[in-house]
Design an enzyme around this catalytic site. Structure first.
Site, PDB file in Angstrom:
ATOM      1  N   ARG A  30       0.825  -1.210   0.000  1.00  0.00           N
ATOM      2  CA  ARG A  30       0.000   0.000   0.000  1.00  0.00           C
ATOM      3  C   ARG A  30       0.859   1.260   0.000  1.00  0.00           C
ATOM      4  NH1 ARG A  30      -4.913  -1.990   0.496  1.00  0.00           N
ATOM      5  NH2 ARG A  30      -5.119  -3.861   1.783  1.00  0.00           N
ATOM      6  N   ASP A  31       0.430   2.237  -0.815  1.00  0.00           N
ATOM      7  CA  ASP A  31       1.104   3.534  -0.859  1.00  0.00           C
ATOM      8  C   ASP A  31       0.897   4.236   0.486  1.00  0.00           C
ATOM      9  OD1 ASP A  31       1.961   5.588  -3.466  1.00  0.00           O
ATOM     10  OD2 ASP A  31       1.532   6.485  -1.505  1.00  0.00           O
ATOM     11  N   ILE A  32       1.938   4.917   0.970  1.00  0.00           N
ATOM     12  CA  ILE A  32       1.889   5.580   2.271  1.00  0.00           C
ATOM     13  C   ILE A  32       0.984   6.817   2.226  1.00  0.00           C
ATOM     14  CG2 ILE A  32       3.827   7.222   2.012  1.00  0.00           C
ATOM     15  CD1 ILE A  32       4.891   6.172   4.709  1.00  0.00           C
ATOM     16  N   ASN A  88       4.788   6.453 -13.559  1.00  0.00           N
ATOM     17  CA  ASN A  88       5.320   7.794 -13.728  1.00  0.00           C
ATOM     18  C   ASN A  88       6.791   7.651 -14.097  1.00  0.00           C
ATOM     19  OD1 ASN A  88       2.920   9.100 -12.993  1.00  0.00           O
ATOM     20  ND2 ASN A  88       3.423   8.955 -10.821  1.00  0.00           N
ATOM     21  N   GLU A  96       8.876  10.387  -8.315  1.00  0.00           N
ATOM     22  CA  GLU A  96       9.598  10.855  -7.128  1.00  0.00           C
ATOM     23  C   GLU A  96      10.536   9.789  -6.576  1.00  0.00           C
ATOM     24  OE1 GLU A  96       6.566  12.093  -4.429  1.00  0.00           O
ATOM     25  OE2 GLU A  96       6.166  13.957  -5.533  1.00  0.00           O
ATOM     26  N   VAL A  97      10.189   8.527  -6.793  1.00  0.00           N
ATOM     27  CA  VAL A  97      10.998   7.423  -6.276  1.00  0.00           C
ATOM     28  C   VAL A  97      11.600   6.674  -7.459  1.00  0.00           C
ATOM     29  CG1 VAL A  97      11.027   5.341  -4.862  1.00  0.00           C
ATOM     30  CG2 VAL A  97       9.459   7.213  -4.280  1.00  0.00           C
ATOM     31  N   HIS A 101       8.080   1.477 -10.177  1.00  0.00           N
ATOM     32  CA  HIS A 101       6.855   1.053  -9.479  1.00  0.00           C
ATOM     33  C   HIS A 101       5.642   1.327 -10.352  1.00  0.00           C
ATOM     34  CE1 HIS A 101       7.953   5.143  -8.247  1.00  0.00           C
ATOM     35  NE2 HIS A 101       6.657   5.423  -8.257  1.00  0.00           N
TER      36      HIS A 101
HETATM   37  P1  5GP Z   1       6.024   8.403  -7.927  1.00  0.00           P
HETATM   38  O1  5GP Z   1       5.675   9.843  -7.790  1.00  0.00           O
HETATM   39  O2  5GP Z   1       7.511   8.171  -7.847  1.00  0.00           O
HETATM   40  O3  5GP Z   1       5.397   7.758  -9.126  1.00  0.00           O
HETATM   41  O4  5GP Z   1       5.337   7.675  -6.707  1.00  0.00           O
HETATM   42  C1  5GP Z   1       5.998   7.410  -5.508  1.00  0.00           C
HETATM   43  C2  5GP Z   1       4.947   6.940  -4.528  1.00  0.00           C
HETATM   44  O5  5GP Z   1       5.602   6.347  -3.423  1.00  0.00           O
HETATM   45  C3  5GP Z   1       4.063   8.061  -3.982  1.00  0.00           C
HETATM   46  O6  5GP Z   1       2.703   7.778  -4.294  1.00  0.00           O
HETATM   47  C4  5GP Z   1       4.354   8.058  -2.479  1.00  0.00           C
HETATM   48  O7  5GP Z   1       3.199   8.326  -1.707  1.00  0.00           O
HETATM   49  C5  5GP Z   1       4.885   6.663  -2.249  1.00  0.00           C
HETATM   50  N1  5GP Z   1       5.827   6.536  -1.153  1.00  0.00           N
HETATM   51  C6  5GP Z   1       6.888   7.360  -0.888  1.00  0.00           C
HETATM   52  N2  5GP Z   1       7.570   6.926   0.187  1.00  0.00           N
HETATM   53  C7  5GP Z   1       6.942   5.798   0.620  1.00  0.00           C
HETATM   54  C8  5GP Z   1       7.189   4.889   1.705  1.00  0.00           C
HETATM   55  O8  5GP Z   1       8.133   5.012   2.477  1.00  0.00           O
HETATM   56  N3  5GP Z   1       6.313   3.845   1.831  1.00  0.00           N
HETATM   57  C9  5GP Z   1       5.254   3.672   0.992  1.00  0.00           C
HETATM   58  N4  5GP Z   1       4.454   2.605   1.207  1.00  0.00           N
HETATM   59  N5  5GP Z   1       4.992   4.501  -0.040  1.00  0.00           N
HETATM   60  C10 5GP Z   1       5.823   5.557  -0.221  1.00  0.00           C
END
Ligand code: 5GP
Length: 115
Positions: A30-32, A88, A96-97, A101
Site C-alpha cells: 500500500r502507498d503511504i 510515472n 519521485e521514487v 513502481h
Molecule cells: P512516484 O511519484 O515516484 O510515481 O510515486 C511514488 C509513490 O511512493 C508516492 O505515491 C508516495 O506516496 C509513495 N511513497 C513514498 N515513500 C513511501 C514509503 O516510504 N512507503 C510507501 N508505502 N509509499 C511511499
C-alpha cells in the site's frame, strides 16, 4: 535512508510495508499517501530506476508486474468497478521514487486527463 533504499528493503522483504501480494520477482504494497481508497505500488525485487531502464529481456518482468496488478485489483474488490495502472517516468512524469513502481489506483471514479 533514501526512499529508494526503503523501496529496496521492501523489495527484499525486509522493509516496513503493508504488503498485499508477492510473487517471485515482484512485491505489491500500500502507498503511504493513498490518492484513492485503493492505492497499491507494484515493484520489482530487482532495482531498476525507471521504465526507460528496461530492456526487451524485461518483458516477462513487466508481465509479472501487470499480473500482480490484476491480482491486487481482484483481492481489493475493484476488478469489476475498474482502476488505473500508472508508471510515472522521470521529472515531467512526476516520478519521485527512482525504484520502478506500477501504481494501482481505484475504489472511486478517476478523472481524465490527469493534471
Ligand atoms: P512516484 O511519484 O515516484 O510515481 O510515486 C511514488 C509513490 O511512493 C508516492 O505515491 C508516495 O506516496 C509513495 N511513497 C513514498 N515513500 C513511501 C514509503 O516510504 N512507503 C510507501 N508505502 N509509499 C511511499
Amino acid at each position: 535512508m533514501s526512499i529508494e533504499e526503503i523501496f529496496a528493503q521492501i523489495a527484499r522483504g525486509e522493509g516496513d510495508a503493508d504488503v498485499v501480494y508477492e510473487s517471485e520477482n515482484v512485491v505489491a504494497f500500500r502507498d503511504i499517501n493513498p490518492q484513492a481508497p485503493v492505492h497499491v505500488l507494484v515493484i520489482p525485487r530487482r532495482q531498476i530506476p525507471t521504465l526507460q531502464d528496461l530492456t526487451p529481456e524485461d518483458g516477462d518482468l513487466l508481465g509479472e508486474m501487470f499480473t500482480a496488478a490484476r491480482e491486487v485489483a481482484r483481492r481489493e474488490g475493484i476488478a469489476e468497478s475498474g482502476y488505473r495502472t500508472i508508471f510515472n517516468c522521470g521529472p515531467d512524469g512526476g516520478q519521485e521514487v527512482y525504484h520502478l513502481h506500477l501504481h494501482v489506483v481505484g475504489g472511486r471514479p478517476l478523472k481524465w486527463p490527469p493534471g
